[in-house]
Design a protein around this motif. Structure first.
Motif, PDB file in Angstrom:
ATOM      1  N   PRO A  16     -18.695 -46.002   6.029  1.00  0.00           N
ATOM      2  CA  PRO A  16     -18.167 -45.435   7.272  1.00  0.00           C
ATOM      3  C   PRO A  16     -19.206 -45.428   8.376  1.00  0.00           C
ATOM      4  N   ALA A  17     -18.721 -45.354   9.639  1.00  0.00           N
ATOM      5  CA  ALA A  17     -19.635 -45.389  10.783  1.00  0.00           C
ATOM      6  C   ALA A  17     -20.000 -43.991  11.252  1.00  0.00           C
ATOM      7  N   TYR A  55     -12.806 -45.815  -4.801  1.00  0.00           N
ATOM      8  CA  TYR A  55     -13.629 -46.002  -3.593  1.00  0.00           C
ATOM      9  C   TYR A  55     -14.944 -45.259  -3.734  1.00  0.00           C
ATOM     10  N   VAL A  56     -16.021 -45.922  -3.357  1.00  0.00           N
ATOM     11  CA  VAL A  56     -17.344 -45.284  -3.308  1.00  0.00           C
ATOM     12  C   VAL A  56     -17.780 -45.287  -1.847  1.00  0.00           C
ATOM     13  N   VAL A  57     -18.000 -44.088  -1.306  1.00  0.00           N
ATOM     14  CA  VAL A  57     -18.241 -43.943   0.139  1.00  0.00           C
ATOM     15  C   VAL A  57     -19.723 -43.682   0.375  1.00  0.00           C
ATOM     16  N   ASP A  58     -20.385 -44.631   1.022  1.00  0.00           N
ATOM     17  CA  ASP A  58     -21.838 -44.543   1.243  1.00  0.00           C
ATOM     18  C   ASP A  58     -22.139 -43.585   2.396  1.00  0.00           C
ATOM     19  N   ILE A  59     -22.913 -42.535   2.094  1.00  0.00           N
ATOM     20  CA  ILE A  59     -23.219 -41.561   3.156  1.00  0.00           C
ATOM     21  C   ILE A  59     -24.559 -41.866   3.839  1.00  0.00           C
ATOM     22  N   LYS A  60     -25.279 -42.856   3.325  1.00  0.00           N
ATOM     23  CA  LYS A  60     -26.588 -43.177   3.924  1.00  0.00           C
ATOM     24  C   LYS A  60     -26.398 -43.692   5.357  1.00  0.00           C
ATOM     25  N   GLY A  61     -27.250 -43.227   6.261  1.00  0.00           N
ATOM     26  CA  GLY A  61     -27.176 -43.675   7.648  1.00  0.00           C
ATOM     27  C   GLY A  61     -26.284 -42.800   8.514  1.00  0.00           C
ATOM     28  N   LEU A  62     -25.519 -41.891   7.911  1.00  0.00           N
ATOM     29  CA  LEU A  62     -24.667 -41.028   8.731  1.00  0.00           C
ATOM     30  C   LEU A  62     -25.506 -39.935   9.389  1.00  0.00           C
ATOM     31  N   GLU A  63     -24.967 -39.350  10.467  1.00  0.00           N
ATOM     32  CA  GLU A  63     -25.717 -38.394  11.290  1.00  0.00           C
ATOM     33  C   GLU A  63     -26.381 -37.301  10.448  1.00  0.00           C
TER      34      GLU A  63
END
Ligand code: FAD
Length: 297
Positions: A16-17, A55-63
């Motif tokens: 996600p962005a 689904y595997v949701v990558d949280i790296k890089g999020l605010e």
């Protein structure tokens, strides 16, 4: 022996962005999606078929997940995507939170700690998690983001059982915050494993102590025990014994026996319940003695 589970099951990787997008996706796909940080727990469990997320949701890089910052007035913030090696190497962590660095350094191997995160260790909610005790005694508070916005929760109320937390569907922990350390505080983490490298704790004992004029002993101690109950345990009786009595060898032994009586470990492949109880007494005595000696020096 052949590995009976050689590969990961198929899943969709989601990048996600924004936190809003991540939480929205996780909420919409509750029960079939999971956040991933370092993946050192999640991917192993998926390989072992314990978890089967579509689904595997990558949280790296999020605010906010990459933040590692110290401010003397407010304390330390460790973002959810910060690998343990970065925490261990940070000069402010070494100076102001050596207990956290010690606990993080006890996790597995250097290679694993390049990926593994403290927030992942917490969200995994294993009673054996090595950094949980340090985060608890240091007064950890979680910043949690969900589809309705942000909330904060003290770590002491977060753990609900092995692998269970207070997180609601769609919620992501974005960081953990530790307040400034108490003046003159000292601490230690003693871990008993089956080997010196890459093993979960048979038991783990975290002790943190600091001068406190409000107590009869002149000191306040906090204790957290790993691998002795369904969640990390902080027996208040131990803190009371050490607050109300002059700190002597007898008082320390009394506190260690109170810790042993307070825990309810299980038998498993790493050790029997009886052995764990004995080791809780011995390691608690050693850990309090160590912290007491540090406080005197
Ligand atoms: C060989 C090996 C040795 C190990 N040795 C140890 C050890 O000695 N001590 C120890 O404590 N652990 C050990 N572990 C377990 C693991 O490495 C740690 O628990 C690690 O800290 C997990 O962090 P992670 O970032 O990799 O988490 P992940 O695997 O990414 O996630 C762990 C869990 O938390 C959830 N999650 C992750 N991030 C978030 C978030 N931001 N918000 C909400 N939920 C989230 C995931 O969905 C998953 O359920 C070992 C693992 C392996 C494979």
């Amino acid at each position: 022996m052949l590995n009976p589970h050689p590969g990961l099951p198929e899943f969709t990787y989601v990048k996600p962005a924004s936190l809003d997008e991540a939480c929205g996706f996780l909420a919409e796909h509750a029960g079939e999606s999971r956040p991933i940080s370092g993946g050192t727990d999640l991917l192993v469990r998926m390989r072992d078929k314990a978890f089967k997320p579509a689904y595997v949701v990558d949280i790296k890089g999020l605010e906010g997940t990459d933040v590692l910052a110290f401010d003397p007035a407010n304390g330390l913030t460790v973002g959810a995507a910060v690998p343990m090696n970065r925490v261990v190497a940070h000069p402010d962590v070494q100076k102001h939170y050596p207990l956290l660095a010690q606990a993080a350094k006890s996790v597995a191997s250097y290679q694993l700690r390049n990926r593994a995160t403290i927030v992942g260790n917490i969200c995994n909610a294993s009673p054996a998690g090595d950094t949980l005790g340090a985060c608890l005694v240091l007064g950890g508070r979680l910043r949690i983001y969900g589809k309705d916005g942000e909330r904060f929760e003290d770590l002491v109320t977060f753990f609900k059982g092995p692998g269970k937390t207070s997180l609601q569907p769609g919620e992501i922990v974005t960081s953990i915050h530790l307040p400034p350390p108490e003046k003159g505080a000292k601490g230690t983490y003693l871990k008993l494993g089956r080997n010196k490298l890459s093993d979960l704790a048979i038991i783990g004992v975290t002790v943190y102590g600091f001068p406190d004029k409000m107590t009869d002993s002149g000191y306040r101690f906090k204790l957290a025990l790993a691998s002795v109950a369904a969640t990390p345990l902080m027996p208040p009786v131990v803190e009371t014994v050490l607050a109300e009595n002059k700190i002597t060898e007898d008082t320390i032994l009394k506190a260690a026996e109170a810790a042993m009586d307070a825990c309810s470990p299980i038998d498993d492949v790493r050790g029997s319940a009886e052995y764990r109880k004995d080791m809780v007494r011995n390691l608690t005595r050693n850990a309090i003695t160590d912290v007491w000696e540090q406080l005197q020096s």
